[in-house]
Each structure stands twice: as C-alpha cells, then as structure tokens.
Design a protein around this motif. Structure first.
Motif, short mmCIF file in Angstrom:
data_model
loop_
_atom_site.label_atom_id
_atom_site.label_comp_id
_atom_site.label_asym_id
_atom_site.label_seq_id
_atom_site.Cartn_x
_atom_site.Cartn_y
_atom_site.Cartn_z
N ILE A 1 0.85 -1.18 0.00
CA ILE A 1 0.00 0.00 0.00
C ILE A 1 0.90 1.24 0.00
CG2 ILE A 1 -1.94 -1.13 1.17
CD1 ILE A 1 -1.06 0.33 3.76
N LEU A 2 0.28 2.38 -0.31
CA LEU A 2 0.99 3.66 -0.25
C LEU A 2 0.50 4.44 0.96
CD1 LEU A 2 0.60 4.83 -3.97
CD2 LEU A 2 2.61 3.77 -2.92
N GLU A 3 1.41 5.14 1.59
CA GLU A 3 1.04 6.08 2.64
C GLU A 3 1.04 7.46 2.01
OE1 GLU A 3 2.31 7.45 7.15
OE2 GLU A 3 3.72 6.29 5.95
N LEU A 4 -0.07 8.16 2.13
CA LEU A 4 -0.21 9.48 1.54
C LEU A 4 -0.22 10.53 2.63
CD1 LEU A 4 -3.16 8.63 -0.89
CD2 LEU A 4 -0.71 8.54 -1.37
N LYS A 5 0.63 11.50 2.50
CA LYS A 5 0.65 12.65 3.40
C LYS A 5 0.18 13.81 2.56
CE LYS A 5 4.29 10.70 6.20
NZ LYS A 5 3.75 10.52 7.50
N LEU A 6 -1.09 14.13 2.71
CA LEU A 6 -1.73 15.08 1.81
C LEU A 6 -1.94 16.46 2.43
CD1 LEU A 6 -4.34 12.65 0.26
CD2 LEU A 6 -2.11 13.32 -0.65
N ASP B 1 -3.53 3.97 0.47
CA ASP B 1 -4.01 3.69 -0.87
C ASP B 1 -3.47 2.33 -1.29
OD1 ASP B 1 -4.82 3.78 -3.53
OD2 ASP B 1 -3.79 5.66 -3.99
N ALA B 2 -4.36 1.43 -1.69
CA ALA B 2 -3.93 0.11 -2.16
C ALA B 2 -3.52 0.14 -3.62
CB ALA B 2 -5.05 -0.91 -1.94
N ASN B 3 -3.76 1.24 -4.31
CA ASN B 3 -3.34 1.38 -5.70
C ASN B 3 -1.88 1.80 -5.70
OD1 ASN B 3 -2.83 2.03 -8.33
ND2 ASN B 3 -4.54 3.44 -8.55
N ILE B 4 -0.99 0.86 -5.98
CA ILE B 4 0.44 1.16 -5.94
C ILE B 4 1.01 1.48 -7.32
CG2 ILE B 4 0.87 -0.09 -3.79
CD1 ILE B 4 1.92 -2.43 -5.51
N ASP B 5 0.14 1.57 -8.34
CA ASP B 5 0.58 2.02 -9.66
C ASP B 5 1.04 3.48 -9.55
OD1 ASP B 5 -0.17 -0.42 -10.75
OD2 ASP B 5 -2.17 0.29 -11.31
N ASP B 6 1.93 3.89 -10.46
CA ASP B 6 2.38 5.28 -10.47
C ASP B 6 1.19 6.19 -10.76
OD1 ASP B 6 5.02 4.68 -9.95
OD2 ASP B 6 5.54 4.50 -12.07
N HIS B 7 0.91 7.08 -9.84
CA HIS B 7 -0.15 8.06 -10.03
C HIS B 7 0.00 9.18 -9.01
CE1 HIS B 7 -1.85 5.52 -6.84
NE2 HIS B 7 -2.71 6.48 -6.58
N HIS B 8 -0.77 10.22 -9.22
CA HIS B 8 -0.75 11.39 -8.36
C HIS B 8 -2.13 11.56 -7.74
CE1 HIS B 8 3.04 12.12 -10.37
NE2 HIS B 8 2.41 12.01 -11.52
N HIS B 9 -2.27 12.58 -6.91
CA HIS B 9 -3.56 12.83 -6.25
C HIS B 9 -3.92 14.30 -6.30
CE1 HIS B 9 -2.37 8.94 -4.53
NE2 HIS B 9 -3.66 8.72 -4.49
N ILE B 10 -5.22 14.55 -6.27
CA ILE B 10 -5.74 15.91 -6.15
C ILE B 10 -6.77 15.91 -5.04
CG2 ILE B 10 -7.50 15.58 -7.96
CD1 ILE B 10 -6.91 18.59 -8.72
N THR B 11 -6.70 16.92 -4.18
CA THR B 11 -7.63 17.00 -3.06
C THR B 11 -8.48 18.27 -3.18
OG1 THR B 11 -6.10 18.20 -1.62
CG2 THR B 11 -6.03 15.81 -1.53
N CYS B 12 -9.72 18.15 -2.77
CA CYS B 12 -10.64 19.29 -2.78
C CYS B 12 -10.45 20.09 -1.49
CB CYS B 12 -12.08 18.84 -2.92
SG CYS B 12 -13.25 20.23 -2.93
N LYS B 13 -10.21 21.39 -1.63
CA LYS B 13 -10.01 22.26 -0.48
C LYS B 13 -11.31 22.50 0.29
CE LYS B 13 -8.24 25.61 -2.91
NZ LYS B 13 -7.60 26.89 -3.29
N GLU B 14 -12.45 22.22 -0.34
CA GLU B 14 -13.73 22.47 0.30
C GLU B 14 -14.23 21.27 1.10
OE1 GLU B 14 -15.41 25.45 0.14
OE2 GLU B 14 -13.70 26.27 -0.97
N CYS B 15 -14.28 20.10 0.45
CA CYS B 15 -14.89 18.92 1.09
C CYS B 15 -13.89 17.85 1.50
CB CYS B 15 -15.96 18.31 0.17
SG CYS B 15 -15.29 17.54 -1.33
N GLY B 16 -12.63 17.95 1.06
CA GLY B 16 -11.60 16.98 1.43
C GLY B 16 -11.55 15.75 0.54
N LYS B 17 -12.40 15.69 -0.48
CA LYS B 17 -12.40 14.56 -1.42
C LYS B 17 -11.01 14.40 -2.04
CE LYS B 17 -14.56 13.15 -5.75
NZ LYS B 17 -15.52 13.54 -6.79
#
Length: 133
Positions: free
Chosen positions: A59-64, A72-88
């Motif tokens: 798994i990946l540990e995300l410090k967002l 995150d169990a998706n260990i493929d190379d990818h990035h993340h985007i977070t919503c500043k309003e709802c935290g999604k």
C-alpha cells in the motif's frame, strides 16, 4: 497479498479494508471499518500492520497536508488531487511534463535524475461538486 509476504490475519484484514475502499482511509477509518466487520484490533496492531504494508510496498502512505496519513492500495504510479472544500481525494494518471523537472532543478539547484513517473505530486483545488454549491 502474495504468499511471499509474512502476513498475519490482522495484516490481511487491514489490507482488505484498504483494497476495498473507494477512498483513501486514515488509520482511524480503517479501525472503524474493521469494527463494522466485527474485527476488533488494538490501535497498535492497526498502526503496525499499516507500517508493515507500506514498508512491504503493498500500500501507499499518503501525506496530503492534513494531520493524518491516508492509505491507498493502488500502488501504480499516479498522483492525487484534493478538494479544499470537502476533502475529497481523487487519483490522477496524467504524466507530468518533462520540462517541469528542468524548472524544478533550476529553481532548487537539485540534480533531478529520477523519471517523472516515480514522483508523487499532490494538487489542491475545488471539485466539481463543490463548485456547484
């Protein structure tokens, strides 16, 4: 998890919760979801299992940017985007532009020598749901 891993029933249960999650749960959320399944483990067991799974690259540990790590169990190379309003949190599979590495190297005086896809970038914005509010 593969047979090569040294896994306990507790580690397997933690891994399954994360793998089946549609979001990126915190350790507390993993604990709550295990309890909902009738599995009660000590906090230390949960945290130790998470650390093992991260170290073993299951798994990946995300410090967002918030205080709690997310997983995150998706260990493929990818990035993340977070919503500043709802935290999604959403996953991004777009490649970063190659010229970005040159700009980063120039601004920081680092010799950037790793391919772009090994980097993890976290972007922040406002999701479509929150834009309509």
């Amino acid at each position: 998890m593969s047979a090569k891993a040294y896994h306990t029933p507790q580690r397997q249960a933690v891994y399954e919760v994360i793998r089946e999650s549609g979001d990126h749960p915190t350790a507390v959320e993993v604990m709550d979801r295990l309890r909902e399944r009738g599995q009660n483990f000590a906090y230390g067991t949960i945290y130790n299992s998470l650390r093992y799974l991260v170290d073993a690259e299951y798994i990946l540990e995300l410090k967002l940017g918030d205080n709690a790590s997310r997983y995150d169990a998706n260990i493929d190379d990818h990035h993340h985007i977070t919503c500043k309003e709802c935290g999604k949190i959403d996953e991004i599979y777009a490649d970063l532009p190659e010229e970005w590495l040159g700009t980063v190297a120039q601004e920081t005086n680092y010799a950037v020598d790793e391919p772009v896809n090994l980097h993890h970038v976290v972007l922040k914005g406002v999701c479509a749901d929150c834009q309509g509010k």
